[in-house]
Design an enzyme around this catalytic site. Structure first.
Site, PDB file in Angstrom:
ATOM      1  N   HIS A  21     -26.697 -14.427  39.188  1.00 55.62           N
ATOM      2  CA  HIS A  21     -28.159 -15.338  37.839  1.00 55.62           C
ATOM      3  C   HIS A  21     -28.326 -16.515  38.160  1.00 55.62           C
ATOM      4  CE1 HIS A  21     -24.898 -15.915  35.640  1.00 55.62           C
ATOM      5  NE2 HIS A  21     -24.460 -15.256  34.916  1.00 55.62           N
ATOM      6  N   HIS A  24     -24.818 -18.561  38.288  1.00 59.08           N
ATOM      7  CA  HIS A  24     -24.193 -18.707  39.002  1.00 59.08           C
ATOM      8  C   HIS A  24     -24.896 -19.708  40.662  1.00 59.08           C
ATOM      9  CE1 HIS A  24     -23.121 -14.480  38.183  1.00 59.08           C
ATOM     10  NE2 HIS A  24     -22.446 -14.905  37.565  1.00 59.08           N
ATOM     11  N   CYS A 130      -9.132  -7.347  28.676  1.00 59.10           N
ATOM     12  CA  CYS A 130     -10.460  -6.945  29.095  1.00 59.10           C
ATOM     13  C   CYS A 130     -10.890  -7.273  30.948  1.00 59.10           C
ATOM     14  CB  CYS A 130     -11.107  -8.378  28.880  1.00 59.10           C
ATOM     15  SG  CYS A 130     -12.648  -8.549  29.248  1.00 59.10           S
ATOM     16  N   CYS A 133     -13.364  -9.708  31.892  1.00 63.68           N
ATOM     17  CA  CYS A 133     -12.721 -11.256  32.435  1.00 63.68           C
ATOM     18  C   CYS A 133     -11.548 -11.304  33.575  1.00 63.68           C
ATOM     19  CB  CYS A 133     -12.178 -11.880  31.223  1.00 63.68           C
ATOM     20  SG  CYS A 133     -13.097 -12.476  29.607  1.00 63.68           S
ATOM     21  N   CYS A 155     -13.432  -8.047  23.815  1.00 65.21           N
ATOM     22  CA  CYS A 155     -13.456  -9.242  23.930  1.00 65.21           C
ATOM     23  C   CYS A 155     -14.632 -10.598  22.632  1.00 65.21           C
ATOM     24  CB  CYS A 155     -13.258  -9.351  25.239  1.00 65.21           C
ATOM     25  SG  CYS A 155     -13.636 -10.953  26.411  1.00 65.21           S
ATOM     26  N   HIS A 158     -16.582 -11.215  26.198  1.00 67.48           N
ATOM     27  CA  HIS A 158     -17.689 -10.074  26.102  1.00 67.48           C
ATOM     28  C   HIS A 158     -18.113  -9.086  25.423  1.00 67.48           C
ATOM     29  CE1 HIS A 158     -15.483 -11.446  30.428  1.00 67.48           C
ATOM     30  NE2 HIS A 158     -17.291 -10.957  30.423  1.00 67.48           N
ATOM     31  N   LYS A 305     -24.610 -17.843  26.346  1.00 69.16           N
ATOM     32  CA  LYS A 305     -24.127 -17.697  27.345  1.00 69.16           C
ATOM     33  C   LYS A 305     -24.523 -17.022  28.422  1.00 69.16           C
ATOM     34  CE  LYS A 305     -20.387 -17.626  30.783  1.00 69.16           C
ATOM     35  NZ  LYS A 305     -19.576 -16.632  31.711  1.00 69.16           N
ATOM     36  N   LYS A 308     -25.368 -11.771  32.572  1.00 71.19           N
ATOM     37  CA  LYS A 308     -25.675  -9.931  33.048  1.00 71.19           C
ATOM     38  C   LYS A 308     -25.773  -9.348  32.225  1.00 71.19           C
ATOM     39  CE  LYS A 308     -27.734  -8.350  36.665  1.00 71.19           C
ATOM     40  NZ  LYS A 308     -29.250  -8.404  36.781  1.00 71.19           N
TER      41      LYS A 308
HETATM   42  N1  MSP Z   1     -14.693 -13.919  40.220  1.00 70.75           N
HETATM   43  C1  MSP Z   1     -13.991 -15.270  39.088  1.00 70.75           C
HETATM   44  C2  MSP Z   1     -13.847 -16.742  39.725  1.00 70.75           C
HETATM   45  C3  MSP Z   1     -12.604 -16.619  40.677  1.00 70.75           C
HETATM   46  S1  MSP Z   1     -11.772 -18.596  41.196  1.00 70.75           S
HETATM   47  C4  MSP Z   1     -10.983 -18.868  41.910  1.00 70.75           C
HETATM   48  C5  MSP Z   1     -15.491 -15.353  38.269  1.00 70.75           C
HETATM   49  N2  MSP Z   1     -16.908 -14.954  38.535  1.00 70.75           N
HETATM   50  S2  MSP Z   1     -18.071 -14.880  37.840  1.00 70.75           S
HETATM   51  O1  MSP Z   1     -18.639 -14.440  39.143  1.00 70.75           O
HETATM   52  O2  MSP Z   1     -18.037 -14.237  37.227  1.00 70.75           O
HETATM   53  O3  MSP Z   1     -18.143 -16.583  37.842  1.00 70.75           O
HETATM   54  C6  MSP Z   1     -18.383 -17.479  38.568  1.00 70.75           C
HETATM   55  C7  MSP Z   1     -18.963 -18.985  37.865  1.00 70.75           C
HETATM   56  O4  MSP Z   1     -19.698 -18.190  37.605  1.00 70.75           O
HETATM   57  C8  MSP Z   1     -18.037 -19.584  36.553  1.00 70.75           C
HETATM   58  O5  MSP Z   1     -16.864 -19.859  36.669  1.00 70.75           O
HETATM   59  C9  MSP Z   1     -19.378 -20.581  35.930  1.00 70.75           C
HETATM   60  O6  MSP Z   1     -18.899 -21.430  36.902  1.00 70.75           O
HETATM   61  C10 MSP Z   1     -20.681 -19.555  36.985  1.00 70.75           C
HETATM   62  N3  MSP Z   1     -21.383 -19.118  35.863  1.00 70.75           N
HETATM   63  C11 MSP Z   1     -21.685 -17.186  35.298  1.00 70.75           C
HETATM   64  N4  MSP Z   1     -21.995 -17.103  33.936  1.00 70.75           N
HETATM   65  C12 MSP Z   1     -22.910 -18.802  34.208  1.00 70.75           C
HETATM   66  C13 MSP Z   1     -23.655 -19.783  32.764  1.00 70.75           C
HETATM   67  N5  MSP Z   1     -24.104 -18.378  32.446  1.00 70.75           N
HETATM   68  N6  MSP Z   1     -24.236 -20.730  33.225  1.00 70.75           N
HETATM   69  C14 MSP Z   1     -23.354 -21.353  33.674  1.00 70.75           C
HETATM   70  N7  MSP Z   1     -21.657 -20.942  35.034  1.00 70.75           N
HETATM   71  C15 MSP Z   1     -21.910 -19.728  34.607  1.00 70.75           C
HETATM   72  O7  MSP Z   1     -15.321 -15.488  36.657  1.00 70.75           O
END
Ligand code: MSP
Length: 525
Positions: A21, A24, A130, A133, A155, A158, A305, A308
């Site tokens: 999304h 990311h 969780c 997380c 959590c 979540h 925040k 998905k």
């Molecule tokens: N897999 C772990 C990270 C491991 S790093 C060694 C993880 N993955 S994740 O896909 O859930 O999220 C990764 C990153 O996506 C978050 O840390 C953040 O940088 C970004 N984001 C996810 N949702 C977000 C928002 N709503 N807003 C901004 N960034 C977001 O955590």
């Protein structure tokens, strides 16, 4: 043209349990912009991104879709996560997947080394976990459930029920690193940025650290613990190591020495893993800690925040299909102070696209190039004597370039763009004030007209160079239309730290046509 100064920067590796999304995409374009800036400055730059493919979340997502975990991650990585990089124009140097052999082998080497150094022991464990997380939750993040989860512990992030896990685990002696971590934050105040993130981390570590469970024995989707085949390595330990294994830890000592240590950019949700656990793991293995960890804020949709799992996720191509990837990059990187939360709305995106990109930058570029075409047959005129107004523009360009570079050093992409935008605003004002169309009517003002348009062209040269890391496509078009690649070389080779030096464009350069950089868009419903 590398300066030898190493700049290795990473995104978090994403869970490919689901499609990406815009949150990311936000992290990824921020890192890409920082990497492009440094690459263009001649630093020995390396940008890493990738996917975090083990853990329970993946097992469940795969099962829900009738696939094996490997099939599921292969499909999502190929169909969604790697294409995202092209959608957003990301120039990453590598893409690591934690299921790759290069990673798995080196993770085992690392864990064995930490085990041999006496920082890992076996113990019994019972705690609330969780899966969202992929973490045993601390007290502070456990809350009472509501609605369908009434009566359960959920959590705080979540809002989903936690699971009580009880098993024999291997533990990492994280508690032994409290003093060394506090000393690190004290001695290197920039290790965790911004300041608010640093304060949070320091307060957390000051409370004392518990040892960390680093293995699981109830499933096998993970990397096997090298000295005990009945356990797999905890997904976060596996994932954090990507930053080291991707640049040669355990396989290419020379490569690793060239790149390491890294700059990590992460969302604030995963700050503790990066600023507490990760440096402690490295200390335990006798490896240098990262250069720094920068935590950015969240994209909020409707005040929450975006995610998905809460069904507020917006697909990046919903934006790029309408506005293009440059606008995506520009919008998120300029409208949100890097390090703070920011609310996304289509109205704000549309308004900024129109005001700043189409009417501001785009219009400036097309007006100036069209006038060189019309009044000088497309040949950049020779400037005459500079007036104070011209010299003021030169100073603005020099200051903007210097401030932008300093802001990028602090990871403040938003401030860098704001500085660069002073050139757009001042040049637009300069054109209005100097009225080149009026000068063009008077043959006696021919030299003055040339000076005014030369000043505009030079401003556009600086803008193309400075904005290229943010908006690679529009600036490439502008560079072509300016016709300077013969004299100055390719845009991506323009040293960004010298962009503020006046007079780069040789008089006589043949400019070309410029299609609108930011065409009018059909508003999405
Ligand atoms: N897999 C772990 C990270 C491991 S790093 C060694 C993880 N993955 S994740 O896909 O859930 O999220 C990764 C990153 O996506 C978050 O840390 C953040 O940088 C970004 N984001 C996810 N949702 C977000 C928002 N709503 N807003 C901004 N960034 C977001 O955590």
């Amino acid at each position: 043209m590398t300066s030898g100064r190493s700049f290795y920067i990473t995104t978090p590796i994403y869970y490919p349990s689901d499609v990406p999304h815009i949150g990311h995409g936000y992290t990824t374009v921020a890192v890409d912009t920082l990497a492009r800036w440094h690459r263009q400055a001649g630093d020995d730059t390396w940008m890493l991104t990738g996917t975090d493919e083990h853990g329970q979340k993946m097992i469940r997502a795969a099962a829900a879709n009738g696939a094996t975990p490997q099939e599921w991650v292969d499909k999502l990585v190929a169909e969604s996560w790697q294409p995202l990089l092209r959608t957003l124009d990301v120039a990453n140097d590598d893409f690591i997947r934690t299921t790759q052999e290069r990673h798995e082998k080196s993770v085992q080497l690392f864990l064995q080394a930490v085990y041999d150094r006496g920082y890992i022991y076996a113990g019994e464990y019972e705690a609330l976990y969780c899966v969202g997380c992929e973490e045993f939750k601390p007290e502070s993040e456990i809350v009472d459930g509501a609605g369908p989860f009434e009566g359960l512990k959920v959590c705080a992030i979540h809002s989903k029920p936690l699971e009580l896990l009880q098993e024999k685990n291997y533990f990492f002696k994280l508690s032994e690193f409290q003093d060394r971590l506090l000393a690190l934050y004290r001695e290197r105040p920039d290790f965790v940025q911004p300041e608010s993130a640093r304060n949070e981390v320091v307060a957390f570590v000051q409370q004392g650290l518990k040892d960390l469970s680093i293995s699981r024995s109830t499933f096998d989707w993970g990397i096997t613990v090298p000295w005990d085949e009945s356990h797999v390595i905890y997904v976060w330990v596996d994932a954090l190591l990507n930053y080291a294994t991707a640049v040669g830890y355990g396989s290419d000592t020379e490569g690793f020495e060239r790149r390491w240590p890294a700059h990590h950019v992460v969302g604030k949700d995963i700050l503790r893993f990066h600023a507490v656990i990760w440096p402690a793991m490295l200390m335990a293995a006798g490896i240098e800690v990262p250069e720094n960890v920068f935590a950015h804020g969240w994209l909020l949709v409707g005040g929450e925040k975006m995610s998905k799992s809460k069904l507020t996720g917006i697909a990046p191509n919903a934006i790029t299909d309408v506005f293009g990837s440059d606008a995506y990059r520009f919008y998120f990187l300029s409208a949100i102070a890097f390090g703070q939360d920011g609310s996304f709305s289509w109205e704000d995106l549309s308004a900024r696209y129109q005001a700043e990109l189409a009417n501001g930058f785009g219009n400036l570029a097309s007006r100036a190039i069209a006038m060189v075409g019309k009044y000088f047959d497309g040949a950049v005129p020779e400037p005459g004597a500079y007036t104070e107004a011209d010299l003021a523009i030169q100073q603005i360009v020099a200051d903007a370039a210097a401030h932008a570079d300093a802001a990028i050093d602090r990871f403040r992409i938003d401030e860098a763009i704001r500085s660069i935008w002073t050139i757009v605003d001042e040049l637009n004002g300069y054109i209005t004030l100097n009225e080149p169309w009026a000068l063009a009517k008077d043959e006696a003002q021919r030299e003055r007209l040339g000076t005014v348009l030369y000043t505009c062209v030079e401003g556009l040269r600086a803008l193309a160079v400075l904005l290229s890391p943010v908006m690679p496509q529009a600036t490439a078009k502008l560079w072509d239309a300016l016709g300077v690649s013969g004299a100055l070389g390719a845009l991506l080779e323009q040293p960004v730290r010298e962009a503020g030096a006046w007079g780069g464009v040789p008089a006589g350069t043949k400019t070309g046509a410029l299609q609108p950089l930011f065409p009018r868009v059909e508003q999405p419903e």
